[in-house]
Design a protein around this motif. Structure first.
Motif, PDB file in Angstrom:
ATOM      1  N   PHE A  66      67.395  67.568  54.510  1.00 23.00           N
ATOM      2  CA  PHE A  66      68.670  68.653  54.961  1.00 23.00           C
ATOM      3  C   PHE A  66      68.973  68.366  56.387  1.00 23.00           C
ATOM      4  O   PHE A  66      70.416  68.435  56.483  1.00 23.00           O
ATOM      5  N   ILE A  67      68.276  67.927  57.116  1.00 26.40           N
ATOM      6  CA  ILE A  67      68.978  67.628  58.587  1.00 26.40           C
ATOM      7  C   ILE A  67      68.590  66.087  58.880  1.00 26.40           C
ATOM      8  O   ILE A  67      67.373  65.840  58.673  1.00 26.40           O
ATOM      9  N   GLU A  68      69.281  65.789  59.752  1.00 25.03           N
ATOM     10  CA  GLU A  68      69.048  64.425  60.419  1.00 25.03           C
ATOM     11  C   GLU A  68      68.560  64.553  61.592  1.00 25.03           C
ATOM     12  O   GLU A  68      68.758  65.463  62.508  1.00 25.03           O
ATOM     13  N   THR A  69      67.398  63.778  62.076  1.00 20.88           N
ATOM     14  CA  THR A  69      66.692  63.838  63.231  1.00 20.88           C
ATOM     15  C   THR A  69      66.230  62.479  63.632  1.00 20.88           C
ATOM     16  O   THR A  69      65.927  61.422  62.664  1.00 20.88           O
ATOM     17  N   LYS A  70      65.738  62.157  64.671  1.00 14.58           N
ATOM     18  CA  LYS A  70      65.275  61.204  65.230  1.00 14.58           C
ATOM     19  C   LYS A  70      63.636  60.700  64.660  1.00 14.58           C
ATOM     20  O   LYS A  70      63.460  59.652  64.422  1.00 14.58           O
ATOM     21  N   GLU A  71      63.024  61.905  64.659  1.00 16.43           N
ATOM     22  CA  GLU A  71      61.804  61.761  64.207  1.00 16.43           C
ATOM     23  C   GLU A  71      61.623  62.438  62.684  1.00 16.43           C
ATOM     24  O   GLU A  71      62.278  63.524  62.498  1.00 16.43           O
ATOM     25  N   ALA A  72      60.880  61.938  61.626  1.00 16.57           N
ATOM     26  CA  ALA A  72      60.912  62.492  60.376  1.00 16.57           C
ATOM     27  C   ALA A  72      59.476  62.958  60.324  1.00 16.57           C
ATOM     28  O   ALA A  72      58.606  62.422  60.605  1.00 16.57           O
ATOM     29  N   LEU A  73      59.345  63.815  59.330  1.00 20.37           N
ATOM     30  CA  LEU A  73      57.984  64.450  59.051  1.00 20.37           C
ATOM     31  C   LEU A  73      57.351  63.291  58.217  1.00 20.37           C
ATOM     32  O   LEU A  73      57.927  63.025  56.868  1.00 20.37           O
ATOM     33  N   ALA A  74      56.065  62.688  58.655  1.00 17.37           N
ATOM     34  CA  ALA A  74      55.683  61.418  57.998  1.00 17.37           C
ATOM     35  C   ALA A  74      54.383  61.941  57.292  1.00 17.37           C
ATOM     36  O   ALA A  74      53.785  61.257  56.355  1.00 17.37           O
ATOM     37  N   GLY A  75      53.603  63.023  57.445  1.00 11.55           N
ATOM     38  CA  GLY A  75      52.471  63.446  56.972  1.00 11.55           C
ATOM     39  C   GLY A  75      51.778  64.771  57.535  1.00 11.55           C
ATOM     40  O   GLY A  75      52.481  65.319  58.524  1.00 11.55           O
ATOM     41  N   VAL A  76      50.999  65.267  56.936  1.00 14.18           N
ATOM     42  CA  VAL A  76      50.567  66.620  57.368  1.00 14.18           C
ATOM     43  C   VAL A  76      48.990  66.833  56.987  1.00 14.18           C
ATOM     44  O   VAL A  76      48.544  65.823  55.811  1.00 14.18           O
ATOM     45  N   PHE A  77      48.337  67.237  57.934  1.00 12.28           N
ATOM     46  CA  PHE A  77      46.833  67.476  57.192  1.00 12.28           C
ATOM     47  C   PHE A  77      46.509  68.912  57.711  1.00 12.28           C
ATOM     48  O   PHE A  77      47.112  69.590  58.689  1.00 12.28           O
ATOM     49  N   VAL A  78      45.525  69.338  57.181  1.00 13.63           N
ATOM     50  CA  VAL A  78      45.137  70.769  57.429  1.00 13.63           C
ATOM     51  C   VAL A  78      43.715  70.629  58.222  1.00 13.63           C
ATOM     52  O   VAL A  78      42.755  69.934  57.521  1.00 13.63           O
ATOM     53  N   ILE A  79      43.361  71.207  59.169  1.00 14.11           N
ATOM     54  CA  ILE A  79      42.011  71.270  59.841  1.00 14.11           C
ATOM     55  C   ILE A  79      41.494  72.668  60.045  1.00 14.11           C
ATOM     56  O   ILE A  79      42.403  73.598  60.209  1.00 14.11           O
ATOM     57  N   GLU A  80      40.382  72.689  60.311  1.00 13.33           N
ATOM     58  CA  GLU A  80      39.637  73.756  60.782  1.00 13.33           C
ATOM     59  C   GLU A  80      39.076  73.619  62.000  1.00 13.33           C
ATOM     60  O   GLU A  80      38.635  72.661  62.356  1.00 13.33           O
ATOM     61  N   ALA A  81      39.623  74.595  63.013  1.00 12.22           N
ATOM     62  CA  ALA A  81      39.164  74.559  64.472  1.00 12.22           C
ATOM     63  C   ALA A  81      38.675  76.030  64.715  1.00 12.22           C
ATOM     64  O   ALA A  81      39.172  76.999  64.346  1.00 12.22           O
ATOM     65  N   ARG A  82      38.043  76.177  65.806  1.00  9.94           N
ATOM     66  CA  ARG A  82      37.688  77.234  66.533  1.00  9.94           C
ATOM     67  C   ARG A  82      38.692  77.979  67.151  1.00  9.94           C
ATOM     68  O   ARG A  82      38.490  79.287  66.773  1.00  9.94           O
ATOM     69  N   ASP A  83      39.755  77.422  67.768  1.00 10.97           N
ATOM     70  CA  ASP A  83      40.741  78.178  68.120  1.00 10.97           C
ATOM     71  C   ASP A  83      42.035  77.284  68.391  1.00 10.97           C
ATOM     72  O   ASP A  83      41.801  76.179  68.199  1.00 10.97           O
ATOM     73  N   LEU A  84      42.986  77.636  68.916  1.00 10.00           N
ATOM     74  CA  LEU A  84      44.333  76.764  68.964  1.00 10.00           C
ATOM     75  C   LEU A  84      44.068  75.733  69.958  1.00 10.00           C
ATOM     76  O   LEU A  84      44.315  74.376  69.879  1.00 10.00           O
ATOM     77  N   ASP A  85      43.134  76.113  71.090  1.00  8.00           N
ATOM     78  CA  ASP A  85      42.877  75.102  72.089  1.00  8.00           C
ATOM     79  C   ASP A  85      42.118  73.763  71.461  1.00  8.00           C
ATOM     80  O   ASP A  85      42.300  72.748  71.577  1.00  8.00           O
ATOM     81  N   HIS A  86      41.120  74.322  70.411  1.00  3.71           N
ATOM     82  CA  HIS A  86      40.241  73.321  69.921  1.00  3.71           C
ATOM     83  C   HIS A  86      40.989  72.617  68.991  1.00  3.71           C
ATOM     84  O   HIS A  86      41.124  71.308  68.731  1.00  3.71           O
ATOM     85  N   ALA A  87      42.038  73.157  68.058  1.00  4.40           N
ATOM     86  CA  ALA A  87      43.092  72.270  67.216  1.00  4.40           C
ATOM     87  C   ALA A  87      43.780  71.523  67.925  1.00  4.40           C
ATOM     88  O   ALA A  87      44.063  70.463  67.501  1.00  4.40           O
ATOM     89  N   LEU A  88      44.439  71.776  69.259  1.00  5.89           N
ATOM     90  CA  LEU A  88      45.136  70.893  69.816  1.00  5.89           C
ATOM     91  C   LEU A  88      44.219  69.505  70.209  1.00  5.89           C
ATOM     92  O   LEU A  88      44.702  68.525  70.121  1.00  5.89           O
ATOM     93  N   ALA A  89      43.124  69.812  70.822  1.00  8.24           N
ATOM     94  CA  ALA A  89      42.291  68.872  71.041  1.00  8.24           C
ATOM     95  C   ALA A  89      41.976  67.895  70.048  1.00  8.24           C
ATOM     96  O   ALA A  89      42.043  66.658  69.985  1.00  8.24           O
ATOM     97  N   LEU A  90      41.687  68.587  68.815  1.00  5.36           N
ATOM     98  CA  LEU A  90      41.354  67.488  67.572  1.00  5.36           C
ATOM     99  C   LEU A  90      42.927  66.975  67.201  1.00  5.36           C
ATOM    100  O   LEU A  90      42.817  65.762  66.591  1.00  5.36           O
ATOM    101  N   ALA A  91      43.865  67.715  67.409  1.00  5.35           N
ATOM    102  CA  ALA A  91      45.152  66.835  66.861  1.00  5.35           C
ATOM    103  C   ALA A  91      45.486  65.906  67.842  1.00  5.35           C
ATOM    104  O   ALA A  91      46.379  64.775  67.311  1.00  5.35           O
ATOM    105  N   ARG A  92      44.999  65.662  69.090  1.00  2.00           N
ATOM    106  CA  ARG A  92      45.281  64.550  69.875  1.00  2.00           C
ATOM    107  C   ARG A  92      44.629  63.381  69.649  1.00  2.00           C
ATOM    108  O   ARG A  92      44.969  62.287  69.842  1.00  2.00           O
ATOM    109  N   LEU A  93      43.681  63.458  68.485  1.00  2.00           N
ATOM    110  CA  LEU A  93      42.922  62.543  67.977  1.00  2.00           C
ATOM    111  C   LEU A  93      43.760  61.625  66.825  1.00  2.00           C
ATOM    112  O   LEU A  93      43.725  60.579  66.457  1.00  2.00           O
ATOM    113  N   THR A  94      44.939  62.406  66.436  1.00  2.00           N
ATOM    114  CA  THR A  94      45.959  61.609  65.522  1.00  2.00           C
ATOM    115  C   THR A  94      46.726  60.389  65.864  1.00  2.00           C
ATOM    116  O   THR A  94      47.235  60.400  66.895  1.00  2.00           O
TER     117      THR A  94
END
Length: 115
Positions: A66-94
């Motif tokens: 629908f919109i043009e952008t420099k970066e496109a959505l390339a993938g998605v995954f769902v994680i379970e984490a203790r809280d947002l800080d933990h989720a961010l730490a896990l996402a850094r592994l991507t």
């Protein structure tokens, strides 16, 4: 544990759409690396290139995103984490080549297909 969507955004490279082998291996090892940190991947999928998208807005159907952008959505995954800080730490592994990730808490409605 709360669940979070990790959205992977990459700059699309039409000449070389495949990820380098080392990045592919890093994606394959991601569930184990996240588990080692106390999280869990619930689901995940890579997406085809954005030019394969079909967008729907009201009654209008268009080819491509629908919109043009420099970066496109390339993938998605769902994680379970203790809280947002933990989720961010896990996402850094991507493993990301030319882009970044976005982390969003999942809210309420969950639709699951029976297997």
């Amino acid at each position: 544990m709360p669940q979070y969507a990790v959205l992977i955004f990459e700059r699309e490279n039409r000449e070389n759409a495949e990820l380098p082998p080392a990045v592919l291996r890093a994606h394959e090892q991601l569930p184990e690396r996240i588990a080692e940190q106390g999280g869990r991947i619930v689901a995940g999928m890579a997406l085809e290139a954005s030019d394969t998208a079909t967008a729907l807005r009201d009654d209008v159907i268009t080819d491509g995103p629908f919109i043009e952008t420099k970066e496109a959505l390339a993938g998605v995954f769902v994680i379970e984490a203790r809280d947002l800080d933990h989720a961010l730490a896990l996402a850094r592994l991507t493993p990301v080549v030319n882009g970044g990730v976005e982390v969003r808490p999942l809210a309420g409605l969950q639709i699951m297909e029976d297997n």
